[in-house]
Design a protein around this motif. Sequence first.
Motif, short mmCIF file in Angstrom:
data_model
loop_
_atom_site.label_atom_id
_atom_site.label_comp_id
_atom_site.label_asym_id
_atom_site.label_seq_id
_atom_site.Cartn_x
_atom_site.Cartn_y
_atom_site.Cartn_z
N GLU A 164 0.85 -1.19 0.00
CA GLU A 164 0.00 0.00 0.00
C GLU A 164 0.88 1.24 0.00
O GLU A 164 1.88 1.30 0.73
CB GLU A 164 -0.90 0.01 1.23
N VAL A 165 0.52 2.21 -0.82
CA VAL A 165 1.29 3.45 -0.91
C VAL A 165 1.06 4.28 0.34
O VAL A 165 -0.08 4.58 0.71
CB VAL A 165 0.89 4.26 -2.17
N LEU A 166 2.17 4.64 1.01
CA LEU A 166 2.09 5.49 2.19
C LEU A 166 2.24 6.96 1.83
O LEU A 166 1.55 7.82 2.38
CB LEU A 166 3.18 5.09 3.20
N SER A 167 3.17 7.25 0.93
CA SER A 167 3.38 8.64 0.52
C SER A 167 3.92 8.66 -0.90
O SER A 167 4.52 7.70 -1.38
CB SER A 167 4.36 9.34 1.46
N GLY A 168 3.66 9.79 -1.56
CA GLY A 168 4.11 9.94 -2.94
C GLY A 168 2.99 9.65 -3.93
O GLY A 168 2.05 8.91 -3.63
N GLU A 169 3.10 10.27 -5.07
CA GLU A 169 2.16 10.04 -6.16
C GLU A 169 2.94 9.75 -7.44
O GLU A 169 4.01 10.32 -7.66
CB GLU A 169 1.26 11.27 -6.37
N SER A 170 2.39 8.85 -8.24
CA SER A 170 3.09 8.49 -9.46
C SER A 170 2.14 7.78 -10.40
O SER A 170 0.97 7.52 -10.06
CB SER A 170 4.29 7.58 -9.13
N PRO A 183 -0.85 3.81 -18.17
CA PRO A 183 -0.34 3.80 -16.79
C PRO A 183 -1.45 4.14 -15.79
O PRO A 183 -2.36 4.91 -16.09
CB PRO A 183 0.75 4.88 -16.81
N ARG A 184 -1.34 3.57 -14.60
CA ARG A 184 -2.35 3.78 -13.57
C ARG A 184 -1.83 4.75 -12.52
O ARG A 184 -0.69 4.62 -12.05
CB ARG A 184 -2.72 2.45 -12.91
N ALA A 185 -2.64 5.71 -12.16
CA ALA A 185 -2.26 6.69 -11.15
C ALA A 185 -2.37 6.06 -9.76
O ALA A 185 -3.35 5.38 -9.45
CB ALA A 185 -3.14 7.92 -11.24
N VAL A 186 -1.35 6.27 -8.94
CA VAL A 186 -1.38 5.78 -7.56
C VAL A 186 -1.08 6.94 -6.63
O VAL A 186 -0.37 7.89 -6.99
CB VAL A 186 -0.38 4.63 -7.34
N TYR A 187 -1.59 6.85 -5.42
CA TYR A 187 -1.50 7.92 -4.44
C TYR A 187 -1.58 7.27 -3.06
O TYR A 187 -1.85 6.05 -2.95
CB TYR A 187 -2.64 8.92 -4.65
N PRO A 188 -1.35 8.01 -1.99
CA PRO A 188 -1.41 7.41 -0.66
C PRO A 188 -2.73 6.68 -0.41
O PRO A 188 -3.81 7.21 -0.67
CB PRO A 188 -1.25 8.62 0.27
#
Length: 361
Positions: A164-170, A183-188
């Motif tokens: 699971e993403v804790l911090s950062g966006e990409s 591409p799929r956007a991910v975020y916290p």
Amino acid sequence: MEPKLKKELKKILLGIGIFFLFMICEKLHLLPMIFEHRLAAFAAYLIPYGITGYPVVRKALLGIRNRQPFDESFLMFIATIGAFATGENSEAVAVMAFYQVGEWFQAYAVGKSRKNIAALMDIVPETANVESPDGTVETMDPDEVSIGDILVVKPGERIPVDGEVLSGESMINTAALTGESVPRAVYPGASVISGCINGEGLLRIRAEKAFEDSTVSKILELVENATEKKSKTENFITRFARVYTPIVVYGALALAVIPSVISGDPATWIYRACTFLVISCPCALVISVPLAFFGGIGAAGSNGVLVKGSNYLEQIAKLRILVSDKTGTLSEGNFKVYKVCPKEAACAPELLQLAAAAEGS
């Protein structure tokens, strides 16, 4: 070609080369002191026989020692020994040499299929960057990552484990796993799976699964175990060979003994028994079916299709309707400019330049 296969090919070619040299010498009577004496000729032909046939002889002897002798190696071994015993030295070497040529082609085909699958499955992350409580980052093998570890995934790196993403966006590229080209956007708070490629942002991820339980490991496990899921045809051939081979051996033994006692001509009947063994050897049958399925799995892999086992490949023959995702499966999803059609005074290069500037702004 793999180094092992190259080495085996050199040995086979060397053995065949010596074999043909000896045959020429024997036919042209070039070395009468060797080839006109039975024991000397036998000793000479043992050289190419040993070079080409050592793996078969070794496997046959191991089978005898383990009380599981009835396989194609055992048949080839006793057939060639019988040929030597009846003075047919060249035939003994020829049978073994050409059998080994067939085995080499089988190994080559299997190796090529494995390489195709390995190329397709180039999704395994090589390292994982684990963040310590003091903020330092340690690079380790993905196998060493524990559940709850904080991972730092830099731009361009593969995500080592599911988490699971804790911090950062990409934006992450999931094409290798899902076939989705966008591409799929991910975020916290977003879930990510192993094997995906991180885009331009730096991500801190909490590991929720160990590497062996992650998505990429499960996919690899399916591929690696594909040959263990045998089709009905393969299972039948395996059962058939277990019954057929002993019957052939005992039949050859009867053919060698009974007519020899009746006719008083053991050499002829031993030779015929050896011939019977060679032509009755089920190696082509036993090899061809699994090889065909494995070749099919490898060919599918080289075209981007993962087949989980031979049993599934066999079911494709009965396929009537195929339901498939389009993007990344039937199409690549990568667009390109086919033609530029400017209006009025604008020219194509200028229009492309303006479009590129607008896209980059």
